[in-house]
Design a protein around this motif. Structure first.
Motif, short mmCIF file in Angstrom:
data_model
loop_
_atom_site.label_atom_id
_atom_site.label_comp_id
_atom_site.label_asym_id
_atom_site.label_seq_id
_atom_site.Cartn_x
_atom_site.Cartn_y
_atom_site.Cartn_z
N SER A 11 0.84 -1.19 0.00
CA SER A 11 0.00 0.00 0.00
C SER A 11 0.88 1.24 0.00
O SER A 11 2.10 1.17 0.12
CB SER A 11 -0.91 0.01 1.23
N LEU A 12 0.24 2.40 -0.12
CA LEU A 12 0.97 3.66 -0.12
C LEU A 12 1.74 3.83 1.18
O LEU A 12 2.84 4.38 1.20
CB LEU A 12 -0.01 4.82 -0.32
N ALA A 13 1.17 3.33 2.30
CA ALA A 13 1.82 3.47 3.60
C ALA A 13 3.12 2.67 3.69
O ALA A 13 3.97 2.95 4.53
CB ALA A 13 0.87 3.03 4.71
N ASP A 14 3.29 1.66 2.84
CA ASP A 14 4.51 0.84 2.87
C ASP A 14 5.68 1.52 2.17
O ASP A 14 6.83 1.10 2.34
CB ASP A 14 4.25 -0.52 2.20
N LEU A 15 5.41 2.54 1.37
CA LEU A 15 6.49 3.19 0.61
C LEU A 15 7.26 4.15 1.50
O LEU A 15 6.69 4.78 2.39
CB LEU A 15 5.91 3.95 -0.59
N PRO A 16 8.57 4.31 1.27
CA PRO A 16 9.37 5.24 2.07
C PRO A 16 8.90 6.68 1.88
O PRO A 16 8.37 7.04 0.83
CB PRO A 16 10.79 5.05 1.53
N ARG A 17 9.16 7.49 2.89
CA ARG A 17 8.71 8.87 2.86
C ARG A 17 9.34 9.64 1.71
O ARG A 17 8.70 10.49 1.08
CB ARG A 17 9.04 9.56 4.19
N GLU A 18 10.62 9.35 1.40
CA GLU A 18 11.28 10.10 0.34
C GLU A 18 10.62 9.87 -1.01
O GLU A 18 10.69 10.73 -1.90
CB GLU A 18 12.77 9.76 0.24
N ILE A 19 9.93 8.73 -1.18
CA ILE A 19 9.24 8.49 -2.45
C ILE A 19 7.88 9.19 -2.46
O ILE A 19 7.53 9.86 -3.43
CB ILE A 19 9.06 6.97 -2.67
N THR A 20 7.12 9.06 -1.39
CA THR A 20 5.79 9.67 -1.37
C THR A 20 5.88 11.18 -1.40
O THR A 20 5.05 11.85 -2.01
CB THR A 20 5.01 9.21 -0.13
N GLU A 21 6.91 11.77 -0.75
CA GLU A 21 7.03 13.22 -0.73
C GLU A 21 7.70 13.74 -1.99
O GLU A 21 7.29 14.73 -2.56
CB GLU A 21 7.83 13.67 0.49
N ARG A 22 8.77 13.05 -2.45
CA ARG A 22 9.50 13.56 -3.60
C ARG A 22 8.66 13.45 -4.87
O ARG A 22 8.77 14.28 -5.76
CB ARG A 22 10.81 12.82 -3.80
N ALA A 23 7.76 12.45 -4.95
CA ALA A 23 6.91 12.35 -6.13
C ALA A 23 6.07 13.60 -6.29
O ALA A 23 5.86 14.09 -7.40
CB ALA A 23 6.00 11.12 -6.02
#
Length: 660
Positions: A582-594
């Motif tokens: 899920s989205l929660a499993d992705l690292p913060r640098e990916i969810t924020e940098r996207a």
């Protein structure tokens, strides 16, 4: 109906009056609920035997296997809900059953004694519980009404099942809203509660949610399969992708006159069926099921995990203002190339084509591969070795110039004789050039080579003779040199950090390996490739990516390129909360940098956008330093970049290495 509103005697009297032809009188005196009265009427009209004691049952091995196979999607979606609720029903006198769209039971769980008693009336897997065969009941009446219903005791039409109570709720396919099954809670009359319908309705909604998640995942995987298996598709062509059940999961650029040929309109390409609900099982069945005037389209089978799971229908554009050439395929003769480098984008095809031309040429003896950290430059070096005439028995030697100390550089590259320097091997040692004789020598990150070593490398390339340290005897070498770098060597030459004559000597041919963000369509391919490889290596099932998480991965800029992507998939296999990411499993640098790398606001200049991206890059670097407490090795791994690249970024943004 409340428990106190139910009158066993009055309901039985109404039923008996109905059977004797006095239904109107019975209803005026003590009417039953409207949904029950209407169902009884259908049973009378359909000639149902009111004295029937059980439902029809098919329990042959072949029939049950076919039932399970045809209902696999529904069974998978219900698995979690049934596991949770089923454990809670033990000892309660209730059982939870799942029926397919034909009212045939495909699963049952709950109180063991109740499940055993259910066999007496064939309330078991293989039993058929539609109204037209067994009269009014929770499963069949819910299928007919299309809404949750309960049928209590004497309200059943057939005498043999009036000692049961049941509540059923229909399950609708999230794709098109069609009823595809029923979840039902059954038991003896003492389990009756008015809120039983709420329980089964909630269970039905959970199953529908699981179905929606599964369908989104399957849609994504079919799109990935199309990208991998149908590379000749042109954007001007019409495209419809259907799954193995005949559902159109994607529609783009299809002319209106084509859409009119379908059994139902495909206004958006979602929520409509192209073929009957049963769906084709093979590509031949699919092609045969298409309407006559659609069979001129190009049909490509799509496989997922090696199984036929759908097809792509491509409708070539009838007229084009400009001819669009098909993507040029690389000129690599060996099938091993596809296993070595994963990618279908035009940018990768162009780079692979150059590498293959160089490998097959006897004129070019040096090659420079440029590209960002993590794009796979060494794979291109191995590709050249694989395709070249030297590949059968010749060596491939790779030397990372960024990982060698200045003091040992000459020894590693050229070798040394015994006693050449303090710490030298007693027997002497062959260097990389001698080890690669007759084959390929790959000097990775050549931009890190000390300036004082570069003249000696140039001499070896010019004379094809190598001198070990401490030795005046030359040793002839026949080496195909491949150099790679993540730096701009022209800038390094201008800055005086790299010799101009050496640069021109190693850059006879230059290959620019594109960064992952410029490889249109390859992110999905690489995700699937690494996911399956890691699953096979570890013996675990491949991960499924939720639609939102998958979209975020496609939008991410991947500064660490393929290496970062591979590291992420390995991390998710270890740390993801379940099989679905899920989205929660992705690292913060990916969810924020996207979000930071999204398209620039309207009117923003190129320099403003560059500044905004640089600021975002610096922020993520500082966040990584803080998260890893200044440990540079872990920061580099977290960002998917090399240590030298990390050092340059620290210098670029003026960040001290002693960050705490």
């Amino acid at each position: 109906m409340l428990a106190g509103d139910y009158d066993e005697y009055a309901t039985m009297s109404a039923w008996e009056n109905l059977l004797s032809g006095e239904a109107g009188k019975a209803r005026r005196e003590r009417p039953v609920r409207g949904i029950i009265h209407d169902s009884w009427g259908r049973c009378i009209s359909g000639g149902i035997d009111a004295q029937q004691h059980e439902a029809p049952l098919s329990n042959s091995k072949d029939d049950l296997e076919c039932l399970t196979r045809n209902s696999s999607e529904l069974l998978t979606a219900a698995r979690r809900s049934f596991a949770v609720v089923g454990n809670l029903l033990d000892g309660t006198g209730a059982m939870l059953v799942l029926a397919d769209e034909n009212g045939v039971l495909i699963d049952a769980i709950g109180d063991k004694r109740t499940i055993h008693d259910g066999m007496d009336i064939h309330l078991a897997i293989g039993g058929k519980w539609t109204e037209d065969v067994v009269g009014t009941n929770g499963i069949g009446t819910a299928l007919w009404a299309g809404e949750p219903v309960f049928v209590h005791a004497a309200e059943h039409f057939c005498a043999g099942i009036k000692s049961w109570t049941c509540a059923g709720a229909p399950i609708r396919d999230p794709f098109d809203g069609r009823i595809i099954g029923v979840v039902d809670l059954s038991g003896h009359p003492d389990i009756f509660r008015p809120h039983n319908t709420v329980l089964v309705a909630a269970a039905a909604r959970e199953i529908e949610k699981a179905l929606a998640d599964h369908q989104n995942t399957q849609r994504t995987r079919l799109l990935e399969a199309f990208i991998a298996e149908a590379p000749c598709y042109r954007r001007t062509d019409g495209l419809i992708i259907i799954d193995h059940l005949g559902r159109a999961v994607y529609c783009n650029n299809v002319p209106a006159n084509r859409l009119a040929e379908f059994p139902e309109p495909l206004s958006t390409g979602r929520g409509r069926r192209l073929l009957p609900a049963a769906g084709p099982r093979t590509i031949a069945e699919l092609a045969a099921a298409l309407p006559d005037r659609l069979r001129s389209c190009h049909v490509s089978p799509l496989t997922v995990d090696g199984d036929f799971q759908g097809a792509a229908l491509v409708f070539p554009a009838e007229a084009r203002q400009v001819a669009i050439p098909s993507p040029r395929r690389p000129r690599c003769p060996t099938p091993e190339v596809a296993k070595l480098i994963v990618g279908q984008s035009e940018a990768m095809h162009a780079a692979i084509d150059v590498a293959c031309r160089v490998a097959q040429s006897s004129e070019v003896t040096s090659l420079l591969i440029e590209g960002e950290t993590g794009v796979g430059k060494e794979l291109f070096a191995r590709l050249v070795h694989l395709v070249s005439r030297r590949s059968d028995s010749s060596p491939f030697i790779a030397l990372n110039c960024g990982a060698i100390t200045r003091e040992l550089f000459g020894s590693e590259l050229f070798g040394h004789v015994a006693g050449a320097f303090t710490g030298a091997s007693r027997e002497g040692k062959a260097g990389a050039f001698e080890l690669a004789n007759g084959g390929v020598l790959c000097l990775d990150e050549i931009g890190e080579m000390p300036l004082d070593i570069q003249p000696f490398l140039l001499r070896v390339l010019e004379e094809r003779v190598v001198y070990r340290l401490g030795d005046n005897r030359g040793r002839p070498v026949d080496v195909h040199l491949i150099a790679s770098t993540n730096r701009d060597l022209k800038q390094e030459v201008a800055a005086g950090r790299f010799r101009r004559d050496l640069y021109y000597r190693i850059s006879t041919v230059v290959i620019n390996v594109p960064p992952l963000r410029e490889r249109d369509g390859d992110i999905a391919l690489l995700l699937d490739h690494f996911n399956r490889n890691i699953a096979e290596r570890t013996g675990a099932p491949p991960l499924d990516f939720a639609a939102e998480a998958f979209d975020r991965l496609l939008d991410y800029s991947w500064p660490g390129n393929v290496r970062e992507l591979k590291n992420l998939v390995e991390r998710l296999h270890v740390l993801a909360g379940g099989q679905q990411v899920s989205l929660a499993d992705l690292p913060r640098e990916i969810t924020e940098r996207a979000a930071a790398w999204t398209a620039s606001p309207e009117g923003e200049s190129g320099s403003e956008m560059h500044c905004r991206i640089a600021n975002a890059d610096e922020k993520f670097l500082r966040d990584a330093l803080e998260a890893e407490h200044g440990n540079l090795s872990r920061v580099a791994q977290r960002l998917g970049i090399s240590r030298p690249t990390l050092y340059r970024k620290l210098e670029q943004y003026g960040i001290r290495r002693s960050f705490t």
